[in-house]
Design a protein around this motif. Sequence first.
Motif, mmCIF file in Angstrom:
data_model
loop_
_atom_site.group_PDB
_atom_site.id
_atom_site.type_symbol
_atom_site.label_atom_id
_atom_site.label_comp_id
_atom_site.label_asym_id
_atom_site.label_seq_id
_atom_site.Cartn_x
_atom_site.Cartn_y
_atom_site.Cartn_z
ATOM 1 N N THR A 297 0.853 -1.422 0.010
ATOM 2 C CA THR A 297 0.011 -0.004 -0.132
ATOM 3 C C THR A 297 0.916 1.232 0.008
ATOM 4 O OG1 THR A 297 -0.174 -0.077 2.320
ATOM 5 C CG2 THR A 297 -2.118 -1.063 1.304
ATOM 6 N N ALA A 298 2.000 1.037 0.248
ATOM 7 C CA ALA A 298 3.052 2.374 0.309
ATOM 8 C C ALA A 298 3.336 2.779 -1.087
ATOM 9 C CB ALA A 298 4.364 1.993 1.238
ATOM 10 N N PRO A 299 3.725 4.082 -1.144
ATOM 11 C CA PRO A 299 4.006 4.524 -2.501
ATOM 12 C C PRO A 299 5.413 3.932 -2.959
ATOM 13 C CG PRO A 299 3.482 6.519 -1.045
ATOM 14 C CD PRO A 299 3.561 5.321 -0.255
ATOM 15 N N VAL A 300 5.277 3.672 -4.186
ATOM 16 C CA VAL A 300 6.672 2.814 -4.775
ATOM 17 C C VAL A 300 7.093 3.322 -6.061
ATOM 18 C CG1 VAL A 300 5.113 1.291 -6.251
ATOM 19 C CG2 VAL A 300 7.180 0.455 -5.394
ATOM 20 N N LEU A 301 8.586 3.039 -6.101
ATOM 21 C CA LEU A 301 9.096 3.381 -7.262
ATOM 22 C C LEU A 301 9.133 2.534 -8.465
ATOM 23 C CD1 LEU A 301 11.830 5.836 -5.494
ATOM 24 C CD2 LEU A 301 10.254 6.529 -7.509
ATOM 25 N N ALA A 302 9.066 2.840 -9.616
ATOM 26 C CA ALA A 302 9.445 1.532 -10.794
ATOM 27 C C ALA A 302 10.229 2.357 -11.637
ATOM 28 C CB ALA A 302 8.249 1.267 -11.356
ATOM 29 N N PHE A 303 10.958 1.634 -12.414
ATOM 30 C CA PHE A 303 11.784 2.102 -13.381
ATOM 31 C C PHE A 303 10.911 3.023 -14.612
ATOM 32 C CE2 PHE A 303 14.636 2.370 -17.281
ATOM 33 C CZ PHE A 303 15.534 2.941 -16.825
ATOM 34 N N ASP A 304 9.838 2.072 -15.209
ATOM 35 C CA ASP A 304 8.915 2.495 -16.111
ATOM 36 C C ASP A 304 7.771 1.519 -15.971
ATOM 37 O OD1 ASP A 304 9.762 0.071 -17.301
ATOM 38 O OD2 ASP A 304 10.947 0.804 -18.737
ATOM 39 N N GLY B 128 9.571 7.098 -2.670
ATOM 40 C CA GLY B 128 8.913 5.709 -2.727
ATOM 41 C C GLY B 128 9.797 4.861 -2.027
ATOM 42 N N TRP B 129 9.403 3.733 -1.947
ATOM 43 C CA TRP B 129 10.515 2.198 -1.900
ATOM 44 C C TRP B 129 10.603 1.726 -2.975
ATOM 45 C CZ3 TRP B 129 10.081 -2.570 -2.710
ATOM 46 C CH2 TRP B 129 8.716 -3.021 -3.013
ATOM 47 N N GLY B 130 11.636 1.171 -3.003
ATOM 48 C CA GLY B 130 12.256 0.472 -4.274
ATOM 49 C C GLY B 130 13.285 -0.495 -4.035
ATOM 50 N N LEU B 131 13.462 -1.315 -5.148
ATOM 51 C CA LEU B 131 14.442 -2.227 -5.278
ATOM 52 C C LEU B 131 16.085 -1.468 -5.978
ATOM 53 C CD1 LEU B 131 12.440 -5.327 -6.018
ATOM 54 C CD2 LEU B 131 14.231 -5.264 -4.137
ATOM 55 N N VAL B 132 16.841 -1.265 -5.051
ATOM 56 C CA VAL B 132 18.049 -0.470 -5.672
ATOM 57 C C VAL B 132 19.260 -1.429 -5.927
ATOM 58 C CG1 VAL B 132 19.741 1.164 -5.240
ATOM 59 C CG2 VAL B 132 17.286 1.375 -4.324
ATOM 60 N N PRO B 133 19.858 -1.506 -6.868
ATOM 61 C CA PRO B 133 21.401 -2.344 -7.193
ATOM 62 C C PRO B 133 22.176 -2.204 -6.009
ATOM 63 C CG PRO B 133 20.709 -1.009 -9.208
ATOM 64 C CD PRO B 133 19.843 -0.350 -8.071
ATOM 65 N N GLU B 134 22.447 -3.226 -5.330
ATOM 66 C CA GLU B 134 23.395 -3.289 -4.256
ATOM 67 C C GLU B 134 24.547 -2.278 -4.293
ATOM 68 O OE1 GLU B 134 25.106 -6.959 -1.678
ATOM 69 O OE2 GLU B 134 25.768 -7.066 -3.704
ATOM 70 N N VAL B 135 25.205 -2.401 -5.529
ATOM 71 C CA VAL B 135 26.426 -1.513 -5.581
ATOM 72 C C VAL B 135 25.973 -0.026 -5.303
ATOM 73 C CG1 VAL B 135 26.364 -1.117 -8.141
ATOM 74 C CG2 VAL B 135 28.446 -0.937 -6.894
ATOM 75 N N GLN B 136 24.752 0.587 -5.678
ATOM 76 C CA GLN B 136 24.359 1.914 -5.388
ATOM 77 C C GLN B 136 23.774 1.956 -4.117
ATOM 78 O OE1 GLN B 136 21.654 2.378 -8.950
ATOM 79 N NE2 GLN B 136 23.082 3.429 -9.704
#
Length: 299
Positions: A190-197, A239-247
Amino acid sequence: MMTELPVDQVRTLLAVVDEGTFDAAAAVLHVTPSAVSQRVKALEQRTGRVLLVRTKPVRPTESGEVVVRFARQLARLERDARAELGMSGASEPTRVTVAVNADSLSTWFLGALTRVPQELRLCFELRREDETRTAELLREGLVMAAVTSSADPVAGCSVRALGRMRYVAAANPDFAARHLGGPLPDALATAPVLAFDRDDDLQDAFVRGLRGRRHGTSQVRHHVPASEGFAEAVAAGLGWGLVPEVQARPLLNAGRLVPLAPERTVDVPLYWQQWKLDSPALAAVAKAVATTAAETLRG
């Protein structure tokens, strides 16, 4: 057989596809539009297939993509042969076209290109595309190689595993306190989320994995189609999101991000696909890419 196709007709088809119209191709080839049309028709008769959809701009059919890819490979082999023979035009830089996903481009791929010997005098033309779609550019003959998530080789291409790019679910600390106080699976849904596209399913798949249900993420979705911008948007609390580990690592260390499920990371396998050509340029790029990936990605 592909080797029996008249070279002038194959090159004409490629010119039409690249230029978009018969008239533009005729100008590039220094022939009349009628001659261009006759060559394409002759090639279609020889193959027994419709090769072009006559739209503006024209686009190749599935069969046309096969011939276009052959035409580009033929041109690549001709340039390599001229270079080895020291013929006229051999001093021109060699252009190498590669499709690569944004996260690789922003984290490790450019470092790979710097390892290619400069004496080869290569010019790189990079096409940024999602790793699930880079193989399409290879299939259409628009690029010579691609970083892709597909282990199935495109026709006429070889494939090798590069490693796995790891992603971590993360959020700004204030965002997490405000939106993610309850059970994590339900809160993320339910939380705001980020997506690439609009095609990015990484976050939705993560939530589905946590909840064990088909439902994905919130309808409050922000699209940020840039790797660095995506990580910064998560760190800023959009928002929350999945970020590359190195970043994510430096942002986590700085306290700008907090991990949401440290025990549940996402690994995306990456592969290198390229034309099956005995090309020194492609071989050098492939070696540099494989070496850098082995140092950067997870095995």
